[in-house]
Design a protein around this motif. Structure first.
Motif, short mmCIF file in Angstrom:
data_model
loop_
_atom_site.label_atom_id
_atom_site.label_comp_id
_atom_site.label_asym_id
_atom_site.label_seq_id
_atom_site.Cartn_x
_atom_site.Cartn_y
_atom_site.Cartn_z
N GLY A 132 0.71 -1.15 -0.02
CA GLY A 132 0.01 0.10 -0.06
C GLY A 132 0.84 1.32 -0.14
O GLY A 132 2.03 1.28 0.19
N PRO A 133 0.32 2.50 -0.01
CA PRO A 133 0.88 3.71 -0.10
C PRO A 133 1.73 4.14 0.84
O PRO A 133 1.23 3.54 2.25
N VAL A 156 -0.88 3.71 -7.34
CA VAL A 156 0.22 2.93 -6.96
C VAL A 156 1.49 3.58 -6.33
O VAL A 156 1.92 4.59 -7.25
N ASP A 157 1.88 3.48 -5.13
CA ASP A 157 3.01 4.58 -4.80
C ASP A 157 4.27 3.82 -5.00
O ASP A 157 4.52 2.80 -4.19
N ASP A 158 4.99 4.00 -6.10
CA ASP A 158 6.28 3.39 -6.34
C ASP A 158 7.22 4.55 -6.58
O ASP A 158 7.44 5.39 -7.35
N PRO A 159 7.92 4.96 -5.22
CA PRO A 159 8.92 5.83 -5.15
C PRO A 159 9.81 6.23 -6.28
O PRO A 159 10.12 7.26 -6.58
N GLY A 160 10.42 5.07 -6.69
CA GLY A 160 11.52 4.91 -7.80
C GLY A 160 10.96 4.73 -9.18
O GLY A 160 11.69 4.86 -9.88
N GLY A 161 9.77 4.57 -9.32
CA GLY A 161 9.26 4.32 -10.71
C GLY A 161 9.69 2.82 -11.24
O GLY A 161 9.89 2.78 -12.45
N PHE A 170 0.58 5.34 -13.24
CA PHE A 170 0.61 4.59 -12.04
C PHE A 170 0.29 5.40 -10.73
O PHE A 170 -0.57 5.09 -9.92
N GLU A 171 0.55 6.82 -10.82
CA GLU A 171 0.66 7.46 -9.62
C GLU A 171 -0.78 8.20 -9.54
O GLU A 171 -1.36 8.17 -8.46
N LEU A 172 -1.00 8.90 -10.68
CA LEU A 172 -2.32 9.65 -10.53
C LEU A 172 -3.62 8.79 -10.95
O LEU A 172 -4.47 8.79 -10.24
N ARG A 173 -3.47 7.98 -11.74
CA ARG A 173 -4.56 7.37 -12.19
C ARG A 173 -4.79 6.00 -11.19
O ARG A 173 -5.98 5.59 -10.75
#
Lengths: 427, 104
Positions: free
Chosen positions: A192-193, A326-331, A320-323
């Motif tokens: 989770g984020p 998904v919290d993926d800090p490094g992409g 991934f982040e806006l829509r």
């Protein structure tokens, strides 16, 4: 000569892991910096140990004994069947030189694949769980796909069994990058984020990386590692000669450059100023996409592959982040899974092959992508969900607020000059 | 998720194994009970269907390899299989989005 070159290239491969570790810790928060680096080290260490003891016996090499089943009139070779540990290889046996090179390369490759998901789990993935997840990847899932693509498994036999062409993954875009990226997606879902990342109505807050200089240094270090990884894989799995290895070096640089410049231009056009962290992601995305082809494409095609990967990654990170929240800090999901899938398809579109038709090659690459999404993703997701039931992946709320350095290691990475005015005051 | 939170002390000898079995039953029973009643039905259903579609998509691709001799037909079926996988991925994404929404 070529054996010495293969060995030298394998010895460069850990730089890819070092580069990724620097990028991950730079894109995370300063309160979790030491934890991110130690996590990378632990992931690589656990993956290497379990791969050598168990994994290599299941990854195998072309021509080794394997488990297979018959369906539709053909044999589906799905897992190697070598003795434990290290596939029964003796380092004193001169006839086992090639197998030993495969073992050394795949040991580092398993470590790189295990480091990738740390990017998605930054600031909240516990150290013990990082080790458990890495063990799952290094012991079973990486060896399984490595066998399919590199070890003479059913994907490599698409030409003889189905009249297509063998699946091509010259530098590990599928076996390492997409696999690691899909595990990153599974980890981001399970964890989770981060606290405060999304507002109650789902709007994301910007949590910028704490050290962009380390991120950019990591890009350069990763280039050295990528050159080693791609060169070694081309020699060991595809019998490349010295000239082809030189081509691999040129194409790796060109695809990375294309990715970086595309991301830089797109962020400049969209936000009026180039974004350093997205440009770094574009650089890695270019390297990832280019690693599918090695020297099988022309330099112009390598630039095109990198340009498209870099452009793709800027939009995928936003998606991934806006829509998708998904919290993926490094992409990692966009950079490794997204660009890796594009790279695998690009080989089918741009590759120069001595045998087989263009359609056959493209179809073989699509089948490989389908196997990654349809078999490996459910296994990665299910396996990590199962481990999470017994060994919770996410740190508790206090740990999330306090930072992983203090919570799990007992000391911060920058005790003398980073002050968190609010975070370290007891609530 | 933790169990029902009851402390059990086990002693060797008569009745110890019975108490151990009872404790395990309570722990797992409690977990399953909690899981059922804390389930986000939409989120979990979407995740489950998403996973099933991912695997189904791969079987469509594998079936295309075995059953279709012509390249064009294989392309069609492989594309359809990838489409099913992308649909599954979308459902998985939305399942997690629904779970996160509820958590917030």
């Amino acid at each position: 000569m070529i054996t010495v070159l293969a060995l030298f290239s394998i010895m460069l491969t850990p730089f890819a892991a070092a580069g990724l570790a620097l990028i991950h810790q730079g894109l995370g928060r300063s309160r979790s910096a030491a934890h991110a680096m130690l996590g990378s080290l632990c992931a690589a260490a656990v993956a290497a140990i379990v791969f050598v003891i168990f994994g290599f016996s299941w990854a195998g090499f072309p021509g080794a004994t394997a488990h297979s089943f018959a369906a539709g009139g053909v044999r589906w070779d799905w897992l190697a069947a070598l003795p434990f540990p290290a596939g029964g290889i003796s380092f004193q046996d001169p006839s086992a030189l090639n197998k030993t090179l495969v073992l050394a390369l795949e040991m580092f490759a398993a470590g790189i694949a295990a480091i990738i998901p740390l990017s998605a789990g930054a600031d909240r993935w516990r150290l013990a769980s990082i080790c458990a997840g890495s063990a799952l990847l290094g012991m079973l899932l990486f060896p399984m796909f490595a066998h399919w693509a590199w070890g003479g498994g059913w994907l490599a036999q698409l030409d003889t069994n189905f009249g297509l062409a063998g699946f091509v993954d010259a530098g590990g875009a599928g076996s390492i990058q997409v696999l690691g990226g899909l595990m990153a997606l599974a980890i981001a879902w399970i964890l989770g984020p981060r606290r405060g990342k999304f507002s109650p109505d789902g709007m994301p807050a910007a949590i910028p990386g704490h050290n962009i200089v380390l991120v950019l240094l990591g890009c350069v270090v990763a280039l050295v590692g990528w050159i080693g990884l791609e060169s070694a894989a081309s020699i060991v799995f595809f019998n490349a000669g010295v000239q082809q290895v030189a081509g691999v070096v040129v194409n790796a640089m060109l695809s990375g450059s294309g990715g970086c410049l595309a991301a830089l231009a797109i962020t400049r056009a969209r936000y009026k100023k180039p974004d350093a962290s997205l440009s770094a992601n574009g650089w890695i995305a270019g390297l990832v996409a280019g690693s599918a082809a090695g020297a099988l494409v022309t330099p112009v095609a390598a630039i095109d592959t990198g340009l498209i990967a870099g452009a793709l990654v800027t939009y995928m990170i936003e998606l991934f982040e806006l829509r998708l929240q998904v919290d993926d800090p490094g992409g990692a999901v966009s950079v490794h899974a997204g660009a890796g899938i594009w790279g695998l398809i690009a080989v089918g579109l741009f590759g120069h092959f001595s045998e087989g038709t263009r359609g056959g090659h493209l179809l073989a690459q699509l089948v490989g992508v389908a196997a990654l999404l349809g078999v490996m993703l459910p296994l990665l997701y299910g396996g990590n969900l199962l481990i999470d039931r017994f060994l919770p992946y996410r740190v508790d709320n206090d740990g999330d607020w306090q930072g992983m350095d203090i919570r799990e290691l007992g000391a911060g990475a920058y005790p003398e000059f980073v002050v968190h005015a609010d975070e370290f005051v007891p609530r | 998720m933790s169990g029902p939170g009851k402390a059990h002390v086990f002693c060797a000898g008569r009745g110890g194994s019975l108490r151990l079995a009872r404790a395990i039953a309570l722990y797992w029973g409690g977990n399953i009970f909690q899981s059922i009643f804390q389930m986000n039905l939409i989120g979990d259903a979407l995740r489950l269907i998403g996973c099933v579609l991912l695997v189904s998509g791969f079987f469509v691709v594998a079936a295309a390899l075995v059953l279709m001799p012509a390249l064009a037909a294989r392309f069609g079926f492989v594309a359809a299989g990838l489409g099913v996988e992308i649909l599954g991925l979308g459902l998985l994404m939305n399942g997690h989005k629904a779970l996160e929404k509820e958590r917030r």
